[in-house]
Structure formats: structure tokens, C-alpha cells
Write a protein that holds these residues in place. Structure first.
Motif, PDB file in Angstrom:
ATOM      1  N   PHE A 158      84.249  21.918  54.106  1.00 20.35           N
ATOM      2  CA  PHE A 158      84.632  21.443  52.787  1.00 20.35           C
ATOM      3  C   PHE A 158      84.662  22.589  51.795  1.00 20.35           C
ATOM      4  N   GLU A 179      92.425  19.095  51.930  1.00 19.33           N
ATOM      5  CA  GLU A 179      92.810  18.061  50.981  1.00 19.33           C
ATOM      6  C   GLU A 179      93.644  18.714  49.873  1.00 19.33           C
ATOM      7  N   ARG A 215      83.633  23.717  47.876  1.00 18.98           N
ATOM      8  CA  ARG A 215      82.861  23.420  46.671  1.00 18.98           C
ATOM      9  C   ARG A 215      83.624  24.085  45.518  1.00 18.98           C
ATOM     10  N   THR A 220      81.353  14.208  45.802  1.00 18.64           N
ATOM     11  CA  THR A 220      82.408  13.222  46.020  1.00 18.64           C
ATOM     12  C   THR A 220      82.487  12.888  47.495  1.00 18.64           C
ATOM     13  N   HIS A 272      86.336  11.983  50.257  1.00 17.37           N
ATOM     14  CA  HIS A 272      87.061  12.740  51.275  1.00 17.37           C
ATOM     15  C   HIS A 272      86.529  12.518  52.674  1.00 17.37           C
ATOM     16  N   PHE A 330      84.362  28.144  50.189  1.00 21.38           N
ATOM     17  CA  PHE A 330      84.576  27.477  51.473  1.00 21.38           C
ATOM     18  C   PHE A 330      83.220  27.305  52.140  1.00 21.38           C
ATOM     19  N   VAL A 331      82.870  26.071  52.481  1.00 20.77           N
ATOM     20  CA  VAL A 331      81.570  25.795  53.105  1.00 20.77           C
ATOM     21  C   VAL A 331      81.819  25.100  54.436  1.00 20.77           C
ATOM     22  N   ARG A 333      83.041  19.787  42.070  1.00 22.75           N
ATOM     23  CA  ARG A 333      83.426  18.747  43.024  1.00 22.75           C
ATOM     24  C   ARG A 333      83.483  19.316  44.435  1.00 22.75           C
ATOM     25  N   THR A 334      83.254  18.456  45.411  1.00 20.39           N
ATOM     26  CA  THR A 334      83.449  18.873  46.801  1.00 20.39           C
ATOM     27  C   THR A 334      84.697  18.192  47.346  1.00 20.39           C
ATOM     28  N   PHE A 335      85.475  18.960  48.076  1.00 22.19           N
ATOM     29  CA  PHE A 335      86.678  18.436  48.704  1.00 22.19           C
ATOM     30  C   PHE A 335      86.615  18.748  50.187  1.00 22.19           C
ATOM     31  N   LYS A 336      87.222  17.869  50.971  1.00 20.32           N
ATOM     32  CA  LYS A 336      87.369  18.168  52.383  1.00 20.32           C
ATOM     33  C   LYS A 336      88.417  19.272  52.479  1.00 20.32           C
TER      34      LYS A 336
END
Lengths: 323, 190
Positions: free
Chosen positions: B38, B60, B40, A174, A177, B29-30, B54-57
Motif C-alpha cells: 500500500f 489504486e 501512505r 482507509t 481499498h 510505498f509500504v 491516507r492509505t491506498f492499495k
């Protein structure tokens, strides 16, 4: 509530042995061990490194995110080649490979080229492997472009943001972000996401990756390579899918350093982060910084790999979750 | 509903993603040393049962999902809905549709208890207990005395589930089945 340490006694012994190997390595080469202050008057301006701060006497102080600034002022003061094993702190970094407080092995070689430093890191790693009787496949030496091109068929040094966003979409990552600010930092965030998600996990053998994108130079020199890409004179070492070391052909130009600080702060402000005043004493020392190459190794991670541990908690006395 | 930041994404936390309620399975946590951090995240979509990655910043946040699990007794099926009743003394009844009941339908026996997952107070999933005891409705005649190891034969249970059973099992006997693997465990003395 457990008050116990996360490290077992065998790992504790082995960690101690790894420290002895490192100290002997530098002692044999005439590199002096130094201790610089953990507390500094300035934090780093790097967009993606957040310093921990505290207040004393009505003034803000910062816990170092690496000993880089102090060690460079020491080099500029005429120390000659130096190394240090010290704590470093980074706000918000916590996970199976991250702890807010961690140990860093950082050293600087006066008069070394980046290639000579890469060779020295490889020699140290080989010694540590031998002492700990760990077998690996042969070390691999490659470039960021080589890895990126063989995975995506795109040159990372000239790909535009739209191309990179296309790759992110195609990889089913995604991208929503990633900050929608069309600047150099956004490009690097795209590259980071692709590299860390699709390339880094596959770097099993010890792999030295040279020539990072110019936008990720931090405090490394920037120069053209043989393929006429403008790249950072920076390398990283990965092993078992984990980032282990980061080294530079150190920037020595005060005007360029000032510009990078300003650029970082522009990007920080655009993202709602606090501005970091440039370290005036570092800037003032730059004109006397000798040509040198420097590298930092995440020591806890090195211990993890040499001891066959998968979580940083297993190599620390008390990780953050045990505080 | 509260929102949760990536550093609060613990296993079991229920959040909303793309309009569906999801349960967090793993959160890694990456962060490249000098780069963007971000997370994972692996999560199970509670409606479809599918695992999403999904990947999130980092930092977020996602909205929490109003998801609750209740022990409920299966009452009856009206042809369209399967009706369950709360066992907390309220006797409140709810109908779960085909999508919510899913695979569990073959283990549903009246008056037995099941875990019903409610999202915004409507059933979205039904989970059977790990072991159920059901009567054999149909199978080839048993071989007398053959209680040792040996072959198996298919048996249809009172709920419609088909499981492999030892040759000595007869129609009308009650057997214990592991619902996770649909495997026969043992004969239940009645």
C-alpha cells in the motif's frame, strides 16, 4: 541526466566489508556458498508477490523473487546446509526501502529448529554490528500476538474480519481499498495494514517476532503454540521500523504444499491476477527435503541500517531510477 | 480528467479526494515482504489547507483535479468578493470569496500580484508573495535616532495587518514584511 552511481565510496567500502563478514561467518560454520539460477521455469504463487517474466524460445521464464525453490531442490538433492547472496526481483516494488531488483542473503540449516535459526541470525547480526561499530539497544524476542494484543487488545489469531475492519476504522486508516472478498486473504490484508501501519514503525530495537498468523505461513509449517493458537512457524526480524529478515521452519509435506499452491491460485484468480502454475519440480522434490529451517535477509536494507542510510538508492550502485 | 495511479503520486500532483481538490505532499510505498502493498500518502486539501494522511492499495487510482495557479492582480473588494485580474493580457477578472482569500486578506493591496489557485476555473485559494511592501497606517510615534537594536511596537499596516516593528518606524513609512511569518524585514526607502 545523471549517469552517476547512488553509492558513495565510503559506503561502497563498508558494503564490501559487510559481505566479507557474512562470508567469513558461514565459512567458520561450514555452510557452503552456492549459486542457483536467477531465471526459473516457474514464478511464485504468493498472492502479494508478482514475478517479472520474459520470453525466450516461445516460452515464458521468470526472474526469481527469491532463490527459495532452487535452494530447496538443492537441499533435497543432499547439499547439506547452504547459503547464497543473490539478486531477487519483484514487480511493482519501488520506494525508499524497495527496489525492483534487490540483494538477498538466504540460508538453510539442515536439522535446525526455528529457535536455533533465530539464535544464529542474532549472532550474525551482532557480529555485523560489532564489525561496523554500530551500537543498538538489546535484541528483543516477542510474538506477533504479544505485539498485536498490547497495541489493540485483540488476539490476531482469532479476530474476525469485522473486528479487524473496526480497528482499521478506529486508527483512521482507509479500509475501502481492502478487497471485499470474505476470505482468508482479506483477513491477512487487514492484519498487514494494521501491523505495517501501527506496529512495525515502532519496532526500533532489533526485534525478532515469532509465531505469525497461520494464514501468512507461506512455506512455513503450521502448528499450535502454547496458548493453543494455530500459528505459522515463521519469524521476522525488524529493526528501526524496517522489515529485515523472514524465516521458516520449512514445510516438507508435499500434499500440504500442493494445497497451498492451489489456495494461492484461487485467491489470485478472485483478485484478477494471473494464475501461477505450481512448480512441478519443487513439488516432486519435497518428499526428499530434509527437516530444515531457512531465512532470507534483505541485504540492501541491512547495509542501509549499518551505514546509517535512509534510502535504498544510497546503498545500490544503480537503483531502478538510475537505470 | 485523467486518473493517476499510486505510483504516479509525485509531490505537487493535484488529485480529487472526497470531493475536494488536493495536492500530493509525500507518497511512501509500504509493503511487508509477503504482504499487501500500500501507499501512505500525505496531501494538502487545497480548499481547507488541512493536511490529510491516507492509505491506498498500491495501484489504486484517483481522478486528477483541474487545478491551475495564475498570477493575478488584486483589483477591489465589493464587500462580498475580492476581485482579481489575470496579468496574461486577457484582463479576465474573477471574484474570490472569503474562504478562498482566507488569511491572505491582510496582505491584499490593490495593483499588487498574488498567486490565485483556480479549481474548475473558480478561485479556491490566494497566496501572497513571500515578501510584500506596505505602508504603516498606525503606530506609536517613532523615537528619533533610535535605529539601533532594541524594543518593538505594534504597527497596523494599510491592509489591516498588524506586525511588530522597531521603535523608529513612523506612520506613512513603507516597510517590507515576510508574509510567511508576518515578520518585519526592513524599511523601504521611498
Amino acid at each position: 541526466m545523471s549517469w552517476r552511481s547512488g553509492i558513495d565510496s565510503a559506503t561502497l567500502q563498508q558494503r564490501s566489508k559487510i559481505y566479507r563478514t557474512i562470508r567469513r561467518f558461514f565459512d567458520d560454520r561450514g555452510v557452503a556458498e552456492v549459486t542457483t539460477p536467477v531465471l526459473g521455469a516457474s514464478g511464485v504463487s504468493d498472492l502479494h508477490i508478482q514475478s517479472l517474466s520474459l520470453v525466450d524460445d516461445g516460452q515464458s521464464w521468470f526472474l526469481q523473487s527469491s532463490p527459495e525453490y532452487s535452494m530447496k531442490r538443492l537441499l533435497a538433492s543432499g547439499s547439506g546446509s547452504i547459503y547464497q547472496i543473490c539478486p531477487a526481483f519483484r514487480a511493482g516494488e519501488l520506494g525508499s526501502k524497495h527496489n525492483t531488483e534487490f540483494s538477498m542473503l538466504e540460508w538453510y540449516r539442515v536439522g535446525y529448529s526455528l529457535e536455533e535459526l533465530v539464535a544464529e541470525v542474532a549472532t550474525l547480526l551482532q557480529q555485523a554490528l560489532d564489525v561496523n561499530q554500530v551500537q543498538t539497544s538489546e535484541f528483543r524476542f516477542t510474538t506477533y500476538r504479544e505485539l498485536f494484543t498490547s497495541r489493540f487488545d485483540v488476539n490476531p489469531h482469532d479476530a474476525g474480519i469485522e473486528t479487524l475492519r473496526g480497528l482499521i476504522f478506529a486508527e483512521n486508516l482507509t479500509a475501502d481499498h481492502i478487497d471485499n472478498i470474505d476470505d482468508d486473504a482479506t483477513r491477512n490484508e487487514c492484519l498487514d495494514l494494521l501491523f505495517a501501519s501501527c506496529i512495525e514503525p515502532g519496532l526500533d530495537e532489533p526485534t525478532f517476532v515469532l509465531e505469525f498468523p497461520a494464514g501468512q505461513a507461506a512455506l512455513a509449517k503450521i502448528a499450535a503454540n502454547d496458548q493453543y493458537d494455530v500459528v505459522a512457524r515463521r519469524f521476522e526480524l525488524y529493526w528501526q521500523g524496517m522489515e529485515l529478515a523472514n524465516g521458516y521452519d520449512e514445510l516438507t509435506d508435499p500434499a500440504e504444499l500442493r494445497q497451498r499452491f492451489e489456495k494461492n491460485n484461487t485467491q489470485r484468480v478472485a483478485r484478477g491476477l494471473i494464475e501461477m502454475a505450481p512448480d512441478k519440480k519443487l513439488l516432486a522434490s519435497m518428499s526428499e527435503l530434509p527437516d530444515c529451517a531457512g531465512v532470507a535477509i534483505g541485504l540492501d536494507r541491512l547495509v542501509m541500517l549499518l551505514c546509517g542510510k535512509t534510502s535504498i538508492d544510497e546503498v545500490l550502485t544503480f537503483s531502478r531510477q538510475r537505470l | 480528467m485523467a486518473t493517476f495511479s499510486t505510483n504516479e503520486f509525485k509531490s505537487g500532483l493535484k488529485v480529487m479526494l472526497e470531493g475536494d481538490p488536493c495536492s500530493i505532499l509525500e507518497n511512501e510505498f509500504v509493503k511487508p515482504g509477503k504482504g499487501q502493498a500500500f501507499n501512505r500518502v500525505k496531501m494538502r486539501n487545497l480548499k481547507s489547507g488541512k493536511v490529510w494522511e491516507r492509505t491506498f492499495k498500491s495501484g489504486e487510482s484517483l481522478e486528477g483535479a483541474d487545478v491551475m495557479d495564475f498570477d493575478m492582480e488584486y483589483v477591489y473588494n465589493d464587500g462580498e468578493y475580492w476581485h482579481f485580474m489575470k496579468t496574461d493580457g486577457s484582463f479576465e477578472q474573477m471574484g474570490a470569496d472569503k474562504a478562498a482569500v482566507g488569511d491572505c486578506v491582510r496582505w491584499l493591496k490593490e495593483q499588487d500580484s498574488y498567486l490565485v489557485t483556480l479549481w474548475n476555473e473558480a478561485p479556491i485559494a490566494v497566496t501572497p508573495p513571500n515578501f510584500v511592501e506596505l505602508e504603516v497606517a498606525e503606530t506609536d510615534p517613532g523615537l528619533k535616532g533610535d535605529t539601533a537594536q532594541g524594543g518593538t511596537k505594534p504597527a497596523t499596516l494599510s491592509t489591516g495587518a498588524v506586525v511588530k516593528v522597531p521603535l523608529f518606524i513612523n506612520i506613512g513609512e513603507v516597510i517590507r514584511v515576510d508574509t510567511r511569518t508576518a515578520e518585519y524585514q526592513n524599511r523601504v526607502k521611498s
